[in-house]
Write a protein that holds these residues in place. Sequence first.
Motif, PDB file in Angstrom:
ATOM      1  N   PHE A   1       0.832  -1.198   0.000  1.00 27.42           N
ATOM      2  CA  PHE A   1       0.000   0.000   0.000  1.00 27.42           C
ATOM      3  C   PHE A   1       0.870   1.253   0.000  1.00 27.42           C
ATOM      4  CE2 PHE A   1      -1.926   3.306   2.704  1.00 27.42           C
ATOM      5  CZ  PHE A   1      -2.932   3.716   1.838  1.00 27.42           C
ATOM      6  N   PHE A   2       1.912   1.296   0.830  1.00 27.95           N
ATOM      7  CA  PHE A   2       2.814   2.451   0.857  1.00 27.95           C
ATOM      8  C   PHE A   2       3.492   2.644  -0.501  1.00 27.95           C
ATOM      9  CE2 PHE A   2       3.461   1.807   5.664  1.00 27.95           C
ATOM     10  CZ  PHE A   2       2.348   2.581   5.937  1.00 27.95           C
TER      11      PHE A   2
ATOM     12  N   LYS B   1     -10.267   1.440   0.475  1.00 30.50           N
ATOM     13  CA  LYS B   1     -10.474   1.474   1.924  1.00 30.50           C
ATOM     14  C   LYS B   1     -10.481   0.083   2.568  1.00 30.50           C
ATOM     15  CE  LYS B   1     -12.759   4.812   3.925  1.00 30.50           C
ATOM     16  NZ  LYS B   1     -13.859   5.691   4.323  1.00 30.50           N
ATOM     17  N   PRO B   2     -11.180  -0.933   2.017  1.00 30.02           N
ATOM     18  CA  PRO B   2     -11.103  -2.272   2.639  1.00 30.02           C
ATOM     19  C   PRO B   2      -9.698  -2.870   2.616  1.00 30.02           C
ATOM     20  CG  PRO B   2     -12.957  -2.152   1.128  1.00 30.02           C
ATOM     21  CD  PRO B   2     -12.172  -0.900   0.947  1.00 30.02           C
ATOM     22  N   PHE B   3      -8.957  -2.605   1.539  1.00 32.68           N
ATOM     23  CA  PHE B   3      -7.584  -3.102   1.466  1.00 32.68           C
ATOM     24  C   PHE B   3      -6.720  -2.482   2.555  1.00 32.68           C
ATOM     25  CE2 PHE B   3      -3.234  -2.487  -0.150  1.00 32.68           C
ATOM     26  CZ  PHE B   3      -2.859  -3.819  -0.248  1.00 32.68           C
ATOM     27  N   VAL B   4      -6.876  -1.193   2.769  1.00 31.87           N
ATOM     28  CA  VAL B   4      -6.096  -0.490   3.793  1.00 31.87           C
ATOM     29  C   VAL B   4      -6.456  -1.015   5.181  1.00 31.87           C
ATOM     30  CG1 VAL B   4      -5.692   1.749   4.881  1.00 31.87           C
ATOM     31  CG2 VAL B   4      -5.776   1.567   2.392  1.00 31.87           C
ATOM     32  N   LEU B   5      -7.742  -1.185   5.434  1.00 33.65           N
ATOM     33  CA  LEU B   5      -8.170  -1.691   6.742  1.00 33.65           C
ATOM     34  C   LEU B   5      -7.656  -3.107   6.999  1.00 33.65           C
ATOM     35  CD1 LEU B   5     -11.830  -0.355   6.892  1.00 33.65           C
ATOM     36  CD2 LEU B   5      -9.860   0.457   8.176  1.00 33.65           C
ATOM     37  N   CYS B   6      -7.772  -3.966   6.006  1.00 31.68           N
ATOM     38  CA  CYS B   6      -7.285  -5.349   6.171  1.00 31.68           C
ATOM     39  C   CYS B   6      -5.769  -5.399   6.329  1.00 31.68           C
ATOM     40  CB  CYS B   6      -7.711  -6.194   4.979  1.00 31.68           C
ATOM     41  SG  CYS B   6      -9.467  -6.544   4.934  1.00 31.68           S
ATOM     42  N   SER B   7      -5.066  -4.578   5.584  1.00 35.99           N
ATOM     43  CA  SER B   7      -3.605  -4.606   5.679  1.00 35.99           C
ATOM     44  C   SER B   7      -3.137  -4.110   7.046  1.00 35.99           C
ATOM     45  CB  SER B   7      -2.974  -3.793   4.556  1.00 35.99           C
ATOM     46  OG  SER B   7      -3.341  -2.435   4.656  1.00 35.99           O
ATOM     47  N   HIS B   8      -3.799  -3.098   7.594  1.00 37.91           N
ATOM     48  CA  HIS B   8      -3.428  -2.632   8.930  1.00 37.91           C
ATOM     49  C   HIS B   8      -3.856  -3.633  10.005  1.00 37.91           C
ATOM     50  CE1 HIS B   8      -2.617   1.181   6.930  1.00 37.91           C
ATOM     51  NE2 HIS B   8      -1.854   1.444   7.989  1.00 37.91           N
ATOM     52  N   TRP B   9      -4.964  -4.311   9.789  1.00 31.98           N
ATOM     53  CA  TRP B   9      -5.394  -5.350  10.725  1.00 31.98           C
ATOM     54  C   TRP B   9      -4.364  -6.477  10.776  1.00 31.98           C
ATOM     55  CZ3 TRP B   9      -6.534 -10.529  10.245  1.00 31.98           C
ATOM     56  CH2 TRP B   9      -7.130 -11.108  11.354  1.00 31.98           C
ATOM     57  N   LEU B  10      -3.779  -6.799   9.636  1.00 27.87           N
ATOM     58  CA  LEU B  10      -2.760  -7.856   9.602  1.00 27.87           C
ATOM     59  C   LEU B  10      -1.536  -7.486  10.433  1.00 27.87           C
ATOM     60  CD1 LEU B  10      -2.822  -9.143   5.931  1.00 27.87           C
ATOM     61  CD2 LEU B  10      -3.251 -10.466   7.993  1.00 27.87           C
ATOM     62  N   CYS B  11      -1.193  -6.212  10.504  1.00 30.49           N
ATOM     63  CA  CYS B  11      -0.070  -5.787  11.341  1.00 30.49           C
ATOM     64  C   CYS B  11      -0.347  -6.097  12.807  1.00 30.49           C
ATOM     65  CB  CYS B  11       0.191  -4.301  11.173  1.00 30.49           C
ATOM     66  SG  CYS B  11       0.782  -3.846   9.542  1.00 30.49           S
TER      67      CYS B  11
ATOM     68  N   LEU C   1      -2.492   4.263  -6.692  1.00 30.83           N
ATOM     69  CA  LEU C   1      -3.790   4.280  -6.015  1.00 30.83           C
ATOM     70  C   LEU C   1      -4.758   5.273  -6.633  1.00 30.83           C
ATOM     71  CD1 LEU C   1      -2.785   3.980  -2.258  1.00 30.83           C
ATOM     72  CD2 LEU C   1      -3.682   2.221  -3.770  1.00 30.83           C
ATOM     73  N   ASP C   2      -4.254   6.263  -7.340  1.00 31.55           N
ATOM     74  CA  ASP C   2      -5.128   7.236  -7.992  1.00 31.55           C
ATOM     75  C   ASP C   2      -5.964   6.599  -9.101  1.00 31.55           C
ATOM     76  OD1 ASP C   2      -4.079   9.121  -6.311  1.00 31.55           O
ATOM     77  OD2 ASP C   2      -2.629   9.879  -7.790  1.00 31.55           O
ATOM     78  N   LEU C   3      -5.548   5.446  -9.584  1.00 28.30           N
ATOM     79  CA  LEU C   3      -6.281   4.762 -10.649  1.00 28.30           C
ATOM     80  C   LEU C   3      -7.525   4.035 -10.136  1.00 28.30           C
ATOM     81  CD1 LEU C   3      -3.206   3.212 -12.490  1.00 28.30           C
ATOM     82  CD2 LEU C   3      -4.415   5.340 -13.053  1.00 28.30           C
ATOM     83  N   PHE C   4      -7.617   3.815  -8.836  1.00 30.22           N
ATOM     84  CA  PHE C   4      -8.722   3.053  -8.255  1.00 30.22           C
ATOM     85  C   PHE C   4      -9.652   3.979  -7.474  1.00 30.22           C
ATOM     86  CE2 PHE C   4      -5.124   0.141  -8.560  1.00 30.22           C
ATOM     87  CZ  PHE C   4      -5.699  -0.900  -9.275  1.00 30.22           C
ATOM     88  N   PRO C   5     -10.943   3.639  -7.454  1.00 30.75           N
ATOM     89  CA  PRO C   5     -11.860   4.449  -6.634  1.00 30.75           C
ATOM     90  C   PRO C   5     -11.586   4.244  -5.144  1.00 30.75           C
ATOM     91  CG  PRO C   5     -13.054   2.723  -7.817  1.00 30.75           C
ATOM     92  CD  PRO C   5     -11.625   2.640  -8.232  1.00 30.75           C
TER      93      PRO C   5
END
Length: 106
Positions: free
Chosen positions: A37-38, A55-65, A46-50
Amino acid sequence: ASANVPRAQILLRRKKAKMLIAVVAMFAVCYLPVYMFFLFRYTDILDLFPNETIKPFVLCSHWLCYFNSAINPTIYNFMSCNFRREFRIACHICCRRGSTHSTIYE
């Protein structure tokens, strides 16, 4: 050199190496999405995606940490006899706080 080392010590070293590999592999799996993500944010991919799909990808990736921190004691429990023994001692001390008995760990 391995002829001078007892077989039990070699097996113990292998067991510790396997545990270390498991911990490092779990760390890599859990932190890879955040670093992806970073990287995507830095390269403006990331500008290419809505925003709703990101947002779900960011939440899941931080949850994995956070999950990595939670799974490490489980890995240690399954792969280390010393960790299990010391954990039992620590739990025993916590349960006996109100008791008048003292141990060397208190």
